[in-house]
Design a protein around this motif. Structure first.
Motif, PDB file in Angstrom:
ATOM      1  N   ASP A  23      -6.619 -10.512   0.617  1.00  0.00           N
ATOM      2  CA  ASP A  23      -5.533 -11.370   1.087  1.00  0.00           C
ATOM      3  C   ASP A  23      -6.034 -12.257   2.220  1.00  0.00           C
ATOM      4  O   ASP A  23      -6.452 -11.752   3.262  1.00  0.00           O
ATOM      5  CB  ASP A  23      -4.376 -10.490   1.573  1.00  0.00           C
ATOM      6  N   GLN A  79      -6.623  -2.603   1.475  1.00  0.00           N
ATOM      7  CA  GLN A  79      -6.271  -3.952   1.946  1.00  0.00           C
ATOM      8  C   GLN A  79      -4.912  -4.378   1.404  1.00  0.00           C
ATOM      9  O   GLN A  79      -4.102  -4.960   2.134  1.00  0.00           O
ATOM     10  CB  GLN A  79      -7.329  -4.956   1.491  1.00  0.00           C
ATOM     11  N   ARG A  80      -4.662  -4.080   0.119  1.00  0.00           N
ATOM     12  CA  ARG A  80      -3.359  -4.434  -0.478  1.00  0.00           C
ATOM     13  C   ARG A  80      -2.221  -3.721   0.255  1.00  0.00           C
ATOM     14  O   ARG A  80      -1.178  -4.301   0.535  1.00  0.00           O
ATOM     15  CB  ARG A  80      -3.331  -4.055  -1.972  1.00  0.00           C
ATOM     16  N   GLU A  81      -2.451  -2.455   0.559  1.00  0.00           N
ATOM     17  CA  GLU A  81      -1.439  -1.638   1.246  1.00  0.00           C
ATOM     18  C   GLU A  81      -1.133  -2.224   2.634  1.00  0.00           C
ATOM     19  O   GLU A  81       0.037  -2.385   3.015  1.00  0.00           O
ATOM     20  CB  GLU A  81      -1.996  -0.209   1.370  1.00  0.00           C
ATOM     21  N   ALA A 134      -1.745  -5.327   3.664  1.00  0.00           N
ATOM     22  CA  ALA A 134      -1.154  -6.665   3.493  1.00  0.00           C
ATOM     23  C   ALA A 134       0.354  -6.556   3.234  1.00  0.00           C
ATOM     24  O   ALA A 134       1.146  -7.367   3.728  1.00  0.00           O
ATOM     25  CB  ALA A 134      -1.842  -7.395   2.347  1.00  0.00           C
ATOM     26  N   GLN A 135       0.755  -5.528   2.477  1.00  0.00           N
ATOM     27  CA  GLN A 135       2.182  -5.338   2.197  1.00  0.00           C
ATOM     28  C   GLN A 135       2.935  -4.971   3.475  1.00  0.00           C
ATOM     29  O   GLN A 135       4.044  -5.449   3.711  1.00  0.00           O
ATOM     30  CB  GLN A 135       2.365  -4.238   1.138  1.00  0.00           C
ATOM     31  N   LEU A 136       2.319  -4.142   4.322  1.00  0.00           N
ATOM     32  CA  LEU A 136       2.938  -3.791   5.603  1.00  0.00           C
ATOM     33  C   LEU A 136       3.127  -5.040   6.474  1.00  0.00           C
ATOM     34  O   LEU A 136       4.133  -5.187   7.168  1.00  0.00           O
ATOM     35  CB  LEU A 136       2.073  -2.771   6.351  1.00  0.00           C
ATOM     36  N   ASP A 170       3.515  -8.116   5.243  1.00  0.00           N
ATOM     37  CA  ASP A 170       4.602  -8.842   4.564  1.00  0.00           C
ATOM     38  C   ASP A 170       5.965  -8.343   5.017  1.00  0.00           C
ATOM     39  O   ASP A 170       6.893  -9.119   5.235  1.00  0.00           O
ATOM     40  CB  ASP A 170       4.518  -8.628   3.037  1.00  0.00           C
ATOM     41  N   GLU A 171       6.061  -7.019   5.107  1.00  0.00           N
ATOM     42  CA  GLU A 171       7.356  -6.399   5.417  1.00  0.00           C
ATOM     43  C   GLU A 171       7.635  -6.395   6.923  1.00  0.00           C
ATOM     44  O   GLU A 171       8.663  -5.883   7.369  1.00  0.00           O
ATOM     45  CB  GLU A 171       7.374  -4.963   4.870  1.00  0.00           C
ATOM     46  N   LYS A 210       6.168  -4.701   9.166  1.00  0.00           N
ATOM     47  CA  LYS A 210       6.074  -3.351   9.740  1.00  0.00           C
ATOM     48  C   LYS A 210       4.905  -3.213  10.721  1.00  0.00           C
ATOM     49  O   LYS A 210       4.863  -2.277  11.508  1.00  0.00           O
ATOM     50  CB  LYS A 210       5.950  -2.311   8.620  1.00  0.00           C
TER      51      LYS A 210
END
Length: 336
Positions: free
Chosen positions: A237, A260-262, A264-266, A268-269, A271
């Motif tokens: 990302d 990295q995906r995990e 990146a999602q945090l 996004d959210e 968090k």
């Protein structure tokens, strides 16, 4: 009389700066560059460097004391600039009167260089561009390490040979510059010394030394590997500016992509903040490295290695490695 007169002459400024017999630094490898390897390198005439990595101030305190118990020669400490307790770690170095602190992993935060110099230590910095190198050296850095993408662990995008051609002509007359990344033999070291470097940094060559506490399975993975097996991690990302890491390809390399995906999602959210996201990645590496180096899990752990890994074929004492590269360098310089 030195057994390596030509090499010693070219390394003189670097050796005087480090206080060691030879200007050969050990790259800071988390879990590997600890008291046993660091003291062995310093005792053999090189310059050992403790990899602080994700250590707490208490752990670093014990590691410096443990190293001091094993050598009376100079050694340094490598600190990661993004460590949340950086100034506490600097205070630990001050308490022990550490002579050289290496700041790695980014631009040193405000006040960090001054805090190190306040207790009389020398500051060694890394810089990916010539402009930043000049800025860091002007603002308190006492020496610079230029590290090419062939190195193991965290890497930049440019090859060592290109960096050397760009940085050394511009800096070597006025500053102390060490070269790192992909150096496995003395002939390469001799070339960089002739270009104006005052010394070199080796990591991968020392990782499997007899004195390295790395697990036998970790060392065997190095002995089996060749240069093309040491690959750089892929950035998933663009919003998560993860510094690429070079390691031997295994399941752990794939797991990092998922990590990295995990993260990146945090992001996004909402968090986590960006700084925290980068720290999560750093802690991932610390854990993955431990699994490989200490536990011997060479499938799922991180096998950080430079492209010179193909030149690591057996376990040998640190003193033999240093003597070998010095002899190769001296022979190369004598043939000129």
């Amino acid at each position: 009389m030195s057994a390596y007169p030509k090499t010693t002459a070219l390394m003189r400024r670097g050796a005087e700066f480090l206080g060691s017999e030879h200007a050969i630094l050990c790259g800071a490898m988390s879990w590997v560059s600890e008291r046993n390897l660091v003291s062995a390198i310093s005792n053999a005439g090189g310059f050992g460097v403790i990899a602080c990595g994700a250590m707490t101030p208490e752990l670093l305190d014990a590691e410096i004391a443990g190293t001091r118990a094993l050598t009376d020669k100079p050694f340094g400490v490598n600190l990661i600039t993004m460590h949340p307790q950086l100034f506490d770690l600097i205070a630990v170095c001050a308490k022990h009167g550490v002579g050289h602190v290496v700041l790695a992993g980014g631009i040193p935060p405000k006040g960090s260089v001054e805090a190190i110099k306040a207790f009389g230590a020398k500051v060694i910095v890394f810089a990916p561009t010539l402009a930043l190198a000049k800025k860091l050296l002007r603002s308190g850095g006492d020496a610079l390490v230029i590290e090419g993408m062939e190195a193991g662990g965290h890497i930049g995008p440019v090859a060592t040979s290109v960096l050397a051609q760009e940085f050394l002509p511009a800096l070597a007359d006025d500053y102390l510059v060490f070269v790192a990344g992909g150096i496995g033999r003395g002939e390469a070291m001799a070339g960089y010394l002739e270009m104006g470097a005052v010394g070199v940094q080796l990591g991968t060559r020392f990782a499997c030394a007899s004195e390295s506490i790395a697990h036998p399975a970790f060392k065997q993975a190095f002995f089996r590997a060749n240069a093309r097996d040491a690959v750089a991690s892929v950035q998933v990302d663009p919003r998560l500016p993860v510094i690429p890491v070079r390691a031997l390809k295994n399941k752990g390399t794939e797991e990092f992509t998922a990590k990295q995906r995990e993260v990146a999602q945090l992001l996004d959210e909402g968090k986590v903040e960006m700084g925290e996201a980068q720290l999560l990645i750093e802690h991932y590496w610390a854990g993955a490295l431990r699994r490989a180096v200490i536990d011997g899990d060479v499938e799922n752990g991180s096998l950080m290695a430079g492209q010179s890994v193909g030149m690591v074929s057996k376990e040998e004492p640190v003193a033999d490695i240093i003597a070998e590269v010095l002899a190769e360098s001296e022979a190369a310089l004598s043939r000129r």
